[in-house]
Scaffold this motif. Structure first.
Motif, PDB file in Angstrom:
ATOM      1  N   SER A 147       0.877  -1.178   0.000  1.00 39.20           N
ATOM      2  CA  SER A 147       0.000   0.000   0.000  1.00 39.20           C
ATOM      3  C   SER A 147       0.905   1.215   0.000  1.00 39.20           C
ATOM      4  O   SER A 147       1.491   1.561   1.017  1.00 39.20           O
ATOM      5  N   GLN A 148       0.992   1.850  -1.149  1.00 41.97           N
ATOM      6  CA  GLN A 148       1.957   2.936  -1.301  1.00 41.97           C
ATOM      7  C   GLN A 148       1.675   4.112  -0.377  1.00 41.97           C
ATOM      8  O   GLN A 148       2.597   4.802   0.062  1.00 41.97           O
ATOM      9  N   SER A 149       0.405   4.341  -0.045  1.00 42.28           N
ATOM     10  CA  SER A 149       0.066   5.486   0.796  1.00 42.28           C
ATOM     11  C   SER A 149      -0.103   5.122   2.263  1.00 42.28           C
ATOM     12  O   SER A 149      -0.230   6.002   3.109  1.00 42.28           O
ATOM     13  N   GLY A 150      -0.112   3.831   2.581  1.00 43.73           N
ATOM     14  CA  GLY A 150      -0.335   3.407   3.960  1.00 43.73           C
ATOM     15  C   GLY A 150       0.978   3.191   4.694  1.00 43.73           C
ATOM     16  O   GLY A 150       1.846   2.447   4.240  1.00 43.73           O
ATOM     17  N   ASP A 246       8.073   7.829 -12.139  1.00 47.23           N
ATOM     18  CA  ASP A 246       8.350   6.436 -12.469  1.00 47.23           C
ATOM     19  C   ASP A 246       8.910   5.786 -11.214  1.00 47.23           C
ATOM     20  O   ASP A 246       8.927   6.411 -10.139  1.00 47.23           O
ATOM     21  N   TYR A 247       9.351   4.545 -11.309  1.00 44.69           N
ATOM     22  CA  TYR A 247       9.854   3.857 -10.119  1.00 44.69           C
ATOM     23  C   TYR A 247      10.963   4.637  -9.432  1.00 44.69           C
ATOM     24  O   TYR A 247      11.019   4.710  -8.203  1.00 44.69           O
ATOM     25  N   ARG A 248      11.832   5.259 -10.209  1.00 47.15           N
ATOM     26  CA  ARG A 248      12.979   5.966  -9.634  1.00 47.15           C
ATOM     27  C   ARG A 248      12.566   7.143  -8.766  1.00 47.15           C
ATOM     28  O   ARG A 248      13.326   7.580  -7.893  1.00 47.15           O
ATOM     29  N   THR A 249      11.344   7.659  -8.987  1.00 49.77           N
ATOM     30  CA  THR A 249      10.840   8.748  -8.156  1.00 49.77           C
ATOM     31  C   THR A 249      10.791   8.349  -6.698  1.00 49.77           C
ATOM     32  O   THR A 249      10.987   9.178  -5.794  1.00 49.77           O
ATOM     33  N   TYR A 250      10.552   7.071  -6.419  1.00 47.80           N
ATOM     34  CA  TYR A 250      10.258   6.598  -5.068  1.00 47.80           C
ATOM     35  C   TYR A 250      11.370   5.755  -4.453  1.00 47.80           C
ATOM     36  O   TYR A 250      11.352   5.505  -3.238  1.00 47.80           O
ATOM     37  N   TYR A 251      12.314   5.313  -5.250  1.00 46.92           N
ATOM     38  CA  TYR A 251      13.255   4.299  -4.775  1.00 46.92           C
ATOM     39  C   TYR A 251      14.027   4.724  -3.529  1.00 46.92           C
ATOM     40  O   TYR A 251      14.276   3.900  -2.646  1.00 46.92           O
ATOM     41  N   ASP A 252      14.416   5.964  -3.416  1.00 48.14           N
ATOM     42  CA  ASP A 252      15.258   6.382  -2.298  1.00 48.14           C
ATOM     43  C   ASP A 252      14.499   6.519  -0.981  1.00 48.14           C
ATOM     44  O   ASP A 252      15.119   6.704   0.076  1.00 48.14           O
ATOM     45  N   ARG A 253      13.186   6.417  -1.005  1.00 50.82           N
ATOM     46  CA  ARG A 253      12.383   6.723   0.180  1.00 50.82           C
ATOM     47  C   ARG A 253      12.250   5.528   1.121  1.00 50.82           C
ATOM     48  O   ARG A 253      12.237   4.376   0.681  1.00 50.82           O
ATOM     49  N   ALA A 254      12.122   5.833   2.401  1.00 49.43           N
ATOM     50  CA  ALA A 254      11.675   4.833   3.367  1.00 49.43           C
ATOM     51  C   ALA A 254      10.154   4.777   3.359  1.00 49.43           C
ATOM     52  O   ALA A 254       9.571   3.702   3.424  1.00 49.43           O
ATOM     53  N   LEU A 255       9.515   5.929   3.299  1.00 48.28           N
ATOM     54  CA  LEU A 255       8.060   6.042   3.289  1.00 48.28           C
ATOM     55  C   LEU A 255       7.653   6.494   1.890  1.00 48.28           C
ATOM     56  O   LEU A 255       7.885   7.652   1.497  1.00 48.28           O
ATOM     57  N   ILE A 256       7.048   5.591   1.144  1.00 48.81           N
ATOM     58  CA  ILE A 256       6.824   5.808  -0.282  1.00 48.81           C
ATOM     59  C   ILE A 256       6.001   7.059  -0.549  1.00 48.81           C
ATOM     60  O   ILE A 256       6.249   7.784  -1.513  1.00 48.81           O
ATOM     61  N   VAL A 258       5.756   9.863   1.041  1.00 52.13           N
ATOM     62  CA  VAL A 258       6.248  11.128   1.601  1.00 52.13           C
ATOM     63  C   VAL A 258       7.284  11.728   0.650  1.00 52.13           C
ATOM     64  O   VAL A 258       8.432  11.280   0.618  1.00 52.13           O
ATOM     65  N   PRO A 259       6.913  12.742  -0.131  1.00 51.15           N
ATOM     66  CA  PRO A 259       7.880  13.358  -1.045  1.00 51.15           C
ATOM     67  C   PRO A 259       9.086  13.900  -0.280  1.00 51.15           C
ATOM     68  O   PRO A 259       8.957  14.515   0.786  1.00 51.15           O
ATOM     69  N   GLY A 260      10.257  13.662  -0.833  1.00 49.01           N
ATOM     70  CA  GLY A 260      11.476  14.155  -0.207  1.00 49.01           C
ATOM     71  C   GLY A 260      12.038  13.266   0.879  1.00 49.01           C
ATOM     72  O   GLY A 260      13.153  13.492   1.356  1.00 49.01           O
ATOM     73  N   ASP A 261      11.285  12.258   1.298  1.00 54.21           N
ATOM     74  CA  ASP A 261      11.786  11.351   2.326  1.00 54.21           C
ATOM     75  C   ASP A 261      12.965  10.560   1.772  1.00 54.21           C
ATOM     76  O   ASP A 261      12.982  10.201   0.595  1.00 54.21           O
ATOM     77  N   VAL A 262      13.943  10.290   2.621  1.00 56.96           N
ATOM     78  CA  VAL A 262      15.119   9.525   2.215  1.00 56.96           C
ATOM     79  C   VAL A 262      15.395   8.463   3.268  1.00 56.96           C
ATOM     80  O   VAL A 262      15.493   8.772   4.462  1.00 56.96           O
TER      81      VAL A 262
END
Length: 397
Positions: A147-150, A246-256, A258-262
């Motif tokens: 769940s990308q938003s959960g 795309d997938y690369r937009t989210y790869y670095d995140r711990a929390l999918i 949350v924009p800017g999360d790393v």
């Protein structure tokens, strides 16, 4: 319990008493309690060394629970969102509580290797497993759903009265990172039908713990991450949805979500093997009017982005990690297989011979999961094929 087991359990209690200096909450055998419940256990030797739900800090949670997943410290818990995140612990006693706060995801609870409960969107709770034979037990909690938003929160393991949670199991020497889309996430793999339109039907019939990645890693005795996002491609998402991401937009995140999360690597995650399966969504649907692609420019952009993504993985994990560029059968096109193979050939031509190509076809696969995705049966077959492929790599891990 044997005499030697009793001695070992008592010794473990003594060790834990020096490590966990606060008192813990406990529920009656039939209770499921709020994770914010006050401490109630008292009088037993173990009570003095257990932590209250409200008083635990995330550092203490991770001192008694092993995870290889991407987690983020948040007060007295850890937060996460990628599929298949798992927590493992050991305890002495007759029961264990699992502190959770999650209204979106489903979980399996496993004791000594056997699943004893499936928790469907449990909310804020401490789920208890009780009436076990007194002794040392393993406990494992695993997030089944994607769940990308959960965002889920895990508040730790809590021993039943008379017991104690032991220090965390050690990290496994072998580590594998799986990067991909719905196939990697185990999308709808338990469904009895390919049509899953009812609300919640997809989630109830998805189990990331039975995905080919999880099966392969456990068979190899490896820790793993399933960093998978359904519908996302390397440069183009399924049917052109959400252009500009795309997938690369989210790869670095711990929390999918949350924009800017790393995600911050705690220093323990150094996978020797990385399996990347991206491209099904880039090529499985026709390019729509208004999308900025031709078939040729899409392939070119895919290959360029893939090389950049491998550069990122090399910078993060070093030159010795083996990176598997995975491709599979896609109906009515060979674009994925051809482009992925070329990515590997180009990389090898640049001197990086630890990037390898793996293709698995549709032989013996029934695609019986939701929306014609691989079923649990298929994931077992894919896992065996991946196991055979890994064996031929002769990894020194």
């Amino acid at each position: 319990m044997r005499h030697t087991q009793v001695k070992a359990a008592l010794a473990a209690l003594a060790v834990a008493a020096t490590l966990l200096p606060t008192a813990a909450n406990a529920a009656s055998p039939s209770e499921t309690t709020s994770a914010d419940s006050p401490a109630t256990a008292a009088g037993s030797p173990a009570a003095a060394v257990l932590a209250t739900s409200a008083g635990r800090h995330a550092a203490a949670v991770l001192a008694r629970a092993h995870t290889a997943g991407r987690v983020q410290v948040a007060g007295d818990a850890v937060r996460y969102s990628w599929p298949g995140v798992y927590f493992e612990g050991r305890f002495v006693g007759t029961g264990v509580g699992i502190a959770l706060n999650d209204t979106v995801n489903d979980y399996d609870v496993q004791i000594d290797g056997a699943t004893v409960a499936t928790l469907v969107t449990p909310g804020r709770t401490t789920y208890w497993v009780k009436n076990l034979r007194y002794g040392v037990h393993d406990v494992r909690l695993v997030k089944r759903t994607e769940s990308q938003s959960g965002i889920g929160e895990f508040g730790g393991f809590v021993a039943a009265p008379g017991g104690v949670v032991l220090p965390r199991p050690p990290d496994r020497r072998r580590q594998i990172e799986f990067i991909g889309d719905s196939y990697t996430a185990g999308y709808g793999n338990l469904s009895p039908t390919r049509e899953c339109p009812a609300p919640g039907q997809l989630d109830r019939n998805t189990n990331a713990d039975l995905s080919f990645g999880a099966l392969t890693a456990r068979g190899l005795g490896a820790d793993y991450q399933l960093n998978a996002f359904s519908g996302r491609g390397m440069v183009r998402n399924y049917n052109g949805i959400e252009p500009g991401t795309d997938y690369r937009t989210y790869y670095d995140r711990a929390l999918i979500s949350v924009p800017g999360d790393v995600w911050r690597n705690p220093g323990t995650w150094h996978p020797q093997l990385i399996v990347v399966g991206l491209g099904i969504n880039d090529f499985s649907t026709a390019i729509n009017p208004g999308e900025p692609w031709t078939p040729e420019s899409l392939v070119a952009a895919y290959k360029t982005a893939y090389q950049g993504f491998i550069d990122k993985l090399r910078a993060r994990y070093g030159k010795r990690a083996v990176i598997v560029v995975s491709a599979t059968y896609v109906y009515n096109t060979t674009a994925l297989a051809d482009a992925a193979r070329q990515v590997v050939q180009d990389r090898n031509g640049q001197g990086d011979d630890r990037v390898v190509y793996w293709y698995y076809d549709n032989a013996d696969l029934d695609y019986g999961g939701c929306d014609w995705h691989p079923s649990a049966h298929d994931h077992q077959i894919i896992s065996q094929r991946l196991n055979d492929f890994i064996a031929a790599l002769h990894l020194r891990w």
